[in-house]
Design an enzyme around this catalytic site. Structure first.
Site, mmCIF file in Angstrom:
data_model
loop_
_atom_site.group_PDB
_atom_site.id
_atom_site.type_symbol
_atom_site.label_atom_id
_atom_site.label_comp_id
_atom_site.label_asym_id
_atom_site.label_seq_id
_atom_site.Cartn_x
_atom_site.Cartn_y
_atom_site.Cartn_z
ATOM 1 N N GLY A 1 -1.086 71.573 44.000
ATOM 2 C CA GLY A 1 -2.411 71.330 43.421
ATOM 3 C C GLY A 1 -3.195 72.558 43.025
ATOM 4 N N LYS B 1 12.072 75.623 51.237
ATOM 5 C CA LYS B 1 10.950 74.862 50.682
ATOM 6 C C LYS B 1 10.875 73.510 51.380
ATOM 7 C CE LYS B 1 8.709 73.431 46.428
ATOM 8 N NZ LYS B 1 8.700 73.496 44.965
ATOM 9 N N GLY C 1 2.030 74.936 39.504
ATOM 10 C CA GLY C 1 3.010 73.935 39.105
ATOM 11 C C GLY C 1 2.465 73.002 38.049
ATOM 12 N N CYS D 1 15.954 67.516 49.018
ATOM 13 C CA CYS D 1 17.026 66.818 48.301
ATOM 14 C C CYS D 1 17.642 65.788 49.242
ATOM 15 C CB CYS D 1 18.147 67.788 47.923
ATOM 16 S SG CYS D 1 17.628 69.131 46.888
ATOM 17 N N ILE E 1 4.066 73.298 49.785
ATOM 18 C CA ILE E 1 4.975 72.213 50.056
ATOM 19 C C ILE E 1 5.513 71.649 48.749
ATOM 20 C CG2 ILE E 1 4.037 71.387 52.274
ATOM 21 C CD1 ILE E 1 2.266 69.432 50.678
ATOM 22 N N GLY F 1 -0.123 67.759 41.850
ATOM 23 C CA GLY F 1 -1.385 67.950 41.149
ATOM 24 C C GLY F 1 -2.567 68.093 42.099
ATOM 25 N N ILE G 1 12.564 63.434 38.037
ATOM 26 C CA ILE G 1 13.412 64.044 37.011
ATOM 27 C C ILE G 1 14.875 64.013 37.447
ATOM 28 C CG2 ILE G 1 13.849 66.184 35.677
ATOM 29 C CD1 ILE G 1 11.044 65.173 35.127
ATOM 30 N N LYS H 1 13.351 76.686 37.816
ATOM 31 C CA LYS H 1 13.745 75.296 38.101
ATOM 32 C C LYS H 1 14.987 75.281 38.995
ATOM 33 C CE LYS H 1 14.454 70.808 37.206
ATOM 34 N NZ LYS H 1 13.606 69.888 37.953
#
Ligand code: FMN
Length: 326
Positions: free
Chosen positions: A259, A179, A280, A142, A205, A231, A72, A46
């Site tokens: 995904g 990333k 993920g 970010c 991605i 997903g 989050i 994380k």
């Protein structure tokens, strides 16, 4: 025939091409109760930040068709606490770790990266992956507080500025991966700038910016209104981006994310040009998705007729052009 699953991510040699996507696995403590975290090639942890972050108000997650939304807010204990507690645990388990860093400013990223690099063993990220830090993943998705909250990865210049600062902070040898997001006009343009600034490779991605609304109350499903969509439904987007970037920069080490659910998805992303593939959101639906895929991968390689999983990298077979267009 035994399939050779070893995988090279630039200078990092992994025992197989499977990893975890940042934020969907913590540091692995929970899932390690179900399966051995050292079975996969490496762990991507994380994202950590310089300061402790409580994260955003709840609700922070919402299920939507074929995926989920999350906001989050990078909840984490801060880099120093993470290095004192989570990293030693991962080392004690024997796991190679790509440490994900995040920040609000360029200097945040650099300082965080500097502290992590100080804990990397000599020669980290070169040769067979050892337990502990093997490199850094720089979470460029970010908001940049010094530039109206615009996400670094949306534009080439700020993304490159972060990467250059991280490269300087960690020195010339430790592998660093940028990333990126697909929420931009041209991912290859951002990718090129990030590589030019010193990245050894890319993770492609991050989540796509999305929203869900409760049809009756009219309220957004997330307290933050918008959140990252992830997903199975995003897999074609991720696959397209990996293929575009791998075509533009042949041979660049790519960690694919978006995904992934099973071994067939792993093969799809390897064929698109990735060297390593991350699980993920799948972990929430099926906590053994990654080891299940690993168990199936050899058999699928045999069905295709490849002896080394690495031989699948960048092997999209062009379709014959219809006669009218020849
Ligand atoms: C709950 C959640 C938390 C996440 N946290 C992070 C994070 O801290 N850092 C990061 O780079 N990506 C984070 N991501 C993005 C994932 O690493 C991954 O790139 C994305 O979800 C797409 O892959 P998937 O469809 O397999 O989940 C998070 C995703 C989810 C669903």
């Amino acid at each position: 025939m035994v399939t050779d699953l070893t995988s090279k991510l630039g200078t990092i040699e992994l025992k197989n091409p499977i990893t975890t996507a940042s934020g969907c696995f913590g540091s692995g403590r929970d899932l390690d109760k179900l399966w051995d975290v050292t079975d996969i090639g490496m762990v991507v942890a994380k994202s950590v930040t310089l300061e402790v972050r409580e994260g955003l108000p709840t609700p922070r997650m919402a299920e939507v068709s074929s995926g989920m939304l999350n906001a989050i807010g990078l909840q984490n204990p801060g880099v120093d606490a993470w290095l004192e507690t989570e990293l030693p645990w991962l080392v004690s388990r024997g796991a190679p770790v790509l440490v994900s860093v995040a920040g609000k400013t360029v200097e945040d990223f650099a300082e965080c990266a500097r502290r992590i690099a100080a804990k990397a063993p000599a020669g980290a990220g070169h040769g067979p992956a050892q337990p502990g830090v093997v490199g850094l993943e720089v979470n460029l998705s970010c908001p940049n507080v010094e530039n109206r909250g615009l996400v670094f990865a949306c534009n080439a210049a700020p993304a490159a500025e972060v990467m250059a600062a991280v490269r300087e902070a960690v020195g010339p040898d430790l592998p660093i991966f940028g990333k990126l997001t697909a929420d931009t006009t041209s991912v290859p343009e951002v990718a090129g700038a990030v590589l030019e600034a010193g990245a050894n490779g890319l993770t492609l991605i991050n989540t796509l910016l999305g929203m869900e609304i409760d049809w009756w109350s009219g309220q957004p499903a997330l307290a933050n209104t918008y959140g990252g969509f992830s997903g199975p439904a995003m897999r074609p987007v991720a696959l397209r981006v990996v293929h575009q970037v791998a075509t533009a920069f042949p041979g660049v080490p790519i960690i694919a994310s978006g995904g992934v659910r099973d071994a067939k998805d792993v093969i799809r992303f390897l064929r698109a040009g990735a060297s390593v593939v991350a699980f993920g959101t799948a972990n929430f639906e099926n906590p053994t998705a990654a080891p299940d895929a690993l168990a199936e991968l050899s058999d699928l390689c045999q069905q295709i007729g490849v002896e080394r999983v690495a031989d699948l990298i960048a092997t999209v077979t062009p379709r014959p052009k219809p006669e009218a267009f020849l």
